[in-house]
Design a protein around this motif. Structure first.
Motif, mmCIF file in Angstrom:
data_model
loop_
_atom_site.group_PDB
_atom_site.id
_atom_site.type_symbol
_atom_site.label_atom_id
_atom_site.label_comp_id
_atom_site.label_asym_id
_atom_site.label_seq_id
_atom_site.Cartn_x
_atom_site.Cartn_y
_atom_site.Cartn_z
ATOM 1 N N TYR A 145 0.840 -1.289 -0.070
ATOM 2 C CA TYR A 145 -0.060 0.082 -0.040
ATOM 3 C C TYR A 145 0.833 1.156 -0.050
ATOM 4 C CZ TYR A 145 0.785 0.151 5.146
ATOM 5 O OH TYR A 145 1.593 0.115 6.042
ATOM 6 N N THR A 146 0.286 2.212 -0.402
ATOM 7 C CA THR A 146 0.801 3.463 -0.423
ATOM 8 C C THR A 146 0.312 4.558 0.246
ATOM 9 O OG1 THR A 146 1.843 3.170 -2.579
ATOM 10 C CG2 THR A 146 1.937 5.470 -1.974
ATOM 11 N N THR A 147 0.829 5.619 1.154
ATOM 12 C CA THR A 147 0.187 6.375 1.898
ATOM 13 C C THR A 147 0.991 7.998 1.540
ATOM 14 O OG1 THR A 147 1.636 6.242 3.723
ATOM 15 C CG2 THR A 147 -0.573 5.219 3.993
ATOM 16 N N LEU A 148 -0.199 8.883 1.229
ATOM 17 C CA LEU A 148 0.387 10.256 0.974
ATOM 18 C C LEU A 148 -0.479 11.257 1.870
ATOM 19 C CD1 LEU A 148 1.960 12.531 -0.177
ATOM 20 C CD2 LEU A 148 0.197 12.448 -2.215
ATOM 21 N N LEU A 149 0.148 11.578 3.198
ATOM 22 C CA LEU A 149 -0.435 12.257 4.201
ATOM 23 C C LEU A 149 -0.232 13.792 4.306
ATOM 24 C CD1 LEU A 149 0.223 9.529 6.886
ATOM 25 C CD2 LEU A 149 -1.687 9.728 5.347
ATOM 26 N N TYR A 150 -0.965 14.658 4.543
ATOM 27 C CA TYR A 150 -0.805 16.198 4.519
ATOM 28 C C TYR A 150 -1.115 16.579 6.082
ATOM 29 C CZ TYR A 150 -0.026 16.109 -0.494
ATOM 30 O OH TYR A 150 0.143 16.106 -1.862
ATOM 31 N N LEU A 169 -9.153 9.799 5.699
ATOM 32 C CA LEU A 169 -8.501 9.859 4.409
ATOM 33 C C LEU A 169 -9.082 9.274 3.187
ATOM 34 C CD1 LEU A 169 -5.047 8.224 5.941
ATOM 35 C CD2 LEU A 169 -5.774 10.744 5.656
ATOM 36 N N ARG A 170 -8.830 9.681 1.952
ATOM 37 C CA ARG A 170 -9.406 9.139 0.691
ATOM 38 C C ARG A 170 -8.782 7.758 0.278
ATOM 39 N NH1 ARG A 170 -10.247 12.798 -4.521
ATOM 40 N NH2 ARG A 170 -11.579 13.871 -2.988
ATOM 41 N N LEU A 171 -9.665 6.924 0.286
ATOM 42 C CA LEU A 171 -9.281 5.205 0.200
ATOM 43 C C LEU A 171 -9.308 4.986 -1.512
ATOM 44 C CD1 LEU A 171 -8.377 2.502 1.408
ATOM 45 C CD2 LEU A 171 -10.687 2.350 1.783
ATOM 46 N N TYR A 172 -8.168 4.365 -1.920
ATOM 47 C CA TYR A 172 -8.448 3.828 -3.119
ATOM 48 C C TYR A 172 -7.737 2.405 -3.040
ATOM 49 C CZ TYR A 172 -8.350 8.448 -5.276
ATOM 50 O OH TYR A 172 -8.952 9.767 -5.499
ATOM 51 N N VAL A 173 -8.182 1.698 -4.131
ATOM 52 C CA VAL A 173 -7.527 0.113 -4.306
ATOM 53 C C VAL A 173 -7.070 0.154 -5.765
ATOM 54 C CG1 VAL A 173 -8.303 -2.160 -4.279
ATOM 55 C CG2 VAL A 173 -9.291 -0.958 -2.290
ATOM 56 N N ASN A 174 -6.147 -0.111 -5.866
ATOM 57 C CA ASN A 174 -5.291 -0.168 -7.077
ATOM 58 C C ASN A 174 -5.763 1.085 -7.806
ATOM 59 O OD1 ASN A 174 -3.847 -2.542 -6.690
ATOM 60 N ND2 ASN A 174 -5.649 -3.772 -7.148
ATOM 61 N N LEU A 185 -9.307 4.677 9.367
ATOM 62 C CA LEU A 185 -7.911 4.788 9.078
ATOM 63 C C LEU A 185 -7.283 5.714 9.982
ATOM 64 C CD1 LEU A 185 -7.675 4.343 5.236
ATOM 65 C CD2 LEU A 185 -7.259 2.768 6.934
ATOM 66 N N LEU A 186 -7.952 6.676 10.533
ATOM 67 C CA LEU A 186 -7.493 7.766 11.790
ATOM 68 C C LEU A 186 -8.152 7.545 12.891
ATOM 69 C CD1 LEU A 186 -6.886 10.682 9.122
ATOM 70 C CD2 LEU A 186 -5.089 9.334 10.468
ATOM 71 N N PRO A 187 -7.451 8.106 14.011
ATOM 72 C CA PRO A 187 -8.219 8.176 15.133
ATOM 73 C C PRO A 187 -8.779 9.693 15.375
ATOM 74 C CG PRO A 187 -5.934 8.130 15.574
ATOM 75 C CD PRO A 187 -6.156 7.770 14.269
ATOM 76 N N HIS A 188 -9.752 9.838 16.217
ATOM 77 C CA HIS A 188 -10.458 11.164 15.926
ATOM 78 C C HIS A 188 -9.444 12.252 16.465
ATOM 79 C CE1 HIS A 188 -13.899 13.958 16.589
ATOM 80 N NE2 HIS A 188 -13.450 14.201 17.695
ATOM 81 N N TYR A 189 -8.312 12.214 16.982
ATOM 82 C CA TYR A 189 -7.353 13.170 17.531
ATOM 83 C C TYR A 189 -6.496 13.632 16.343
ATOM 84 C CZ TYR A 189 -3.927 9.472 18.334
ATOM 85 O OH TYR A 189 -2.917 8.511 18.211
ATOM 86 N N LEU A 190 -6.437 12.751 15.373
ATOM 87 C CA LEU A 190 -5.695 12.868 13.927
ATOM 88 C C LEU A 190 -6.811 13.284 12.887
ATOM 89 C CD1 LEU A 190 -2.929 10.386 14.383
ATOM 90 C CD2 LEU A 190 -2.692 12.866 14.567
ATOM 91 N N ARG A 191 -7.885 13.575 13.249
ATOM 92 C CA ARG A 191 -8.836 13.851 12.130
ATOM 93 C C ARG A 191 -8.444 15.140 11.215
ATOM 94 N NH1 ARG A 191 -10.549 16.119 16.780
ATOM 95 N NH2 ARG A 191 -11.668 17.998 16.860
ATOM 96 N N PHE A 192 -7.565 15.765 11.511
ATOM 97 C CA PHE A 192 -7.494 16.973 10.594
ATOM 98 C C PHE A 192 -6.386 16.382 9.660
ATOM 99 C CE2 PHE A 192 -4.381 16.560 14.344
ATOM 100 C CZ PHE A 192 -3.246 16.756 13.649
ATOM 101 N N ILE A 193 -5.712 15.237 9.647
ATOM 102 C CA ILE A 193 -4.901 14.727 8.557
ATOM 103 C C ILE A 193 -5.686 14.373 7.350
ATOM 104 C CG2 ILE A 193 -3.504 12.949 7.889
ATOM 105 C CD1 ILE A 193 -1.999 14.703 9.925
ATOM 106 N N ARG A 194 -5.115 15.004 6.267
ATOM 107 C CA ARG A 194 -5.712 14.922 4.885
ATOM 108 C C ARG A 194 -4.657 13.737 4.061
ATOM 109 N NH1 ARG A 194 -9.664 16.061 7.647
ATOM 110 N NH2 ARG A 194 -10.686 17.627 7.011
#
Length: 256
Positions: A145-150, A169-174, A185-194
């Motif tokens: 898998y690949t992640t790109l986090l902002y 996060l926006r989820l893609y499969v292939n 994919l994220l806990p509530h305290y990191l909900r600002f991550i895009r």
């Protein structure tokens, strides 16, 4: 296909087959199908969906373009439709590519400039401001898998009210779009991550309920949390000014 069609017809001929060696396959989705040899002048494959009466909205060119743009914008091959004039009528010749046919996160980091990362962030989030920082990682092995986090530069107002429906996060499969806010994919305290997560192992029909039960998703979630915290920690260590901006925007959110 049978979600929207009551019959599907497939016509095909290999490039090195004779015209009379074409194949016609047809089914109504009831578990049986017919197959026969037919004459076919064109090589390649043609798939015809006989839409149900209540699904005729998918005959709209606008609907087709919207679906392709949403779900297949980043798949690895181009999707084309006939060119249209200013009044929306087909010109009769020529095709136009309507998807990007590429995914920035699938490229090596060495081939992506900071400007391209920022441009993709704004495309992804519709934010007018730049992201503070980002992390781009690719995992290969037992799972791929690949992640790109902002980390955004500004917090949306609805986050302060604890009503941010876009969190996740926006989820893609292939590279096929699955869902827009995969909160599993994220806990509530990191909900600002895009950002995006693109998995090669999840099924295309994965649902929000299955995401909560899937073992692979749990491993991806752990990695996303670790990388998000590492990203913030690195910003605090290496760029005090950027971290001060981050704390001004998101410190009150996570204290509330």
């Amino acid at each position: 296909a049978f979600i929207v069609a009551d019959k599907v017809t497939l016509l095909s001929r290999r490039a090195d087959d004779a015209v009379e060696d074409g194949v016609r396959w047809e089914s109504d989705g009831g578990g049986e199908y017919s197959i026969e040899a037919v004459e076919r002048e064109d090589r390649g494959t043609e798939v015809i969906l006989h839409l149900k009466e209540e699904e005729k909205e998918f005959l709209s060119k606008w609907s087709i373009r919207s679906l392709i743009s949403r779900y297949s914008d980043h798949i690895g091959f181009p999707i084309r439709m006939p060119k249209e004039d200013e009044e929306g009528e087909e010109k009769g010749s020529g095709w136009e590519e309507i998807n990007q046919a590429s995914a920035l996160w699938s490229l090596p980091k060495s081939e992506i400039s900071d400007e391209e990362y920022q441009s993709f962030y704004k495309y992804l989030t519709h934010d007018l401001d730049d992201a503070l920082c980002w992390a781009h990682n690719k995992v290969e092995g037992n799972q791929s898998y690949t992640t790109l986090l902002y980390v955004p530069g500004t917090a949306p107002m609805d986050m302060m009210l604890q009503r941010d429906e876009r969190s996740g996060l926006r989820l893609y499969v292939n590279r096929v779009f699955i869902m827009d806010a995969a909160q599993s994919l994220l806990p509530h305290y990191l909900r600002f991550i895009r950002g995006v997560v693109d998995s090669s192992d999840l099924p295309l029909n994965v649902s929000r309920e299955l995401l909560q039960e899937n073992e692979l998703v749990g491993k991806i979630r752990s990695a996303v949390i670790r990388r998000s915290l590492d990203l913030i920690g690195k910003m605090a260590k290496d760029d005090a000014e950027q971290y001060a901006k981050f704390w001004q925007q998101f410190g009150p959110v996570n204290q509330g």
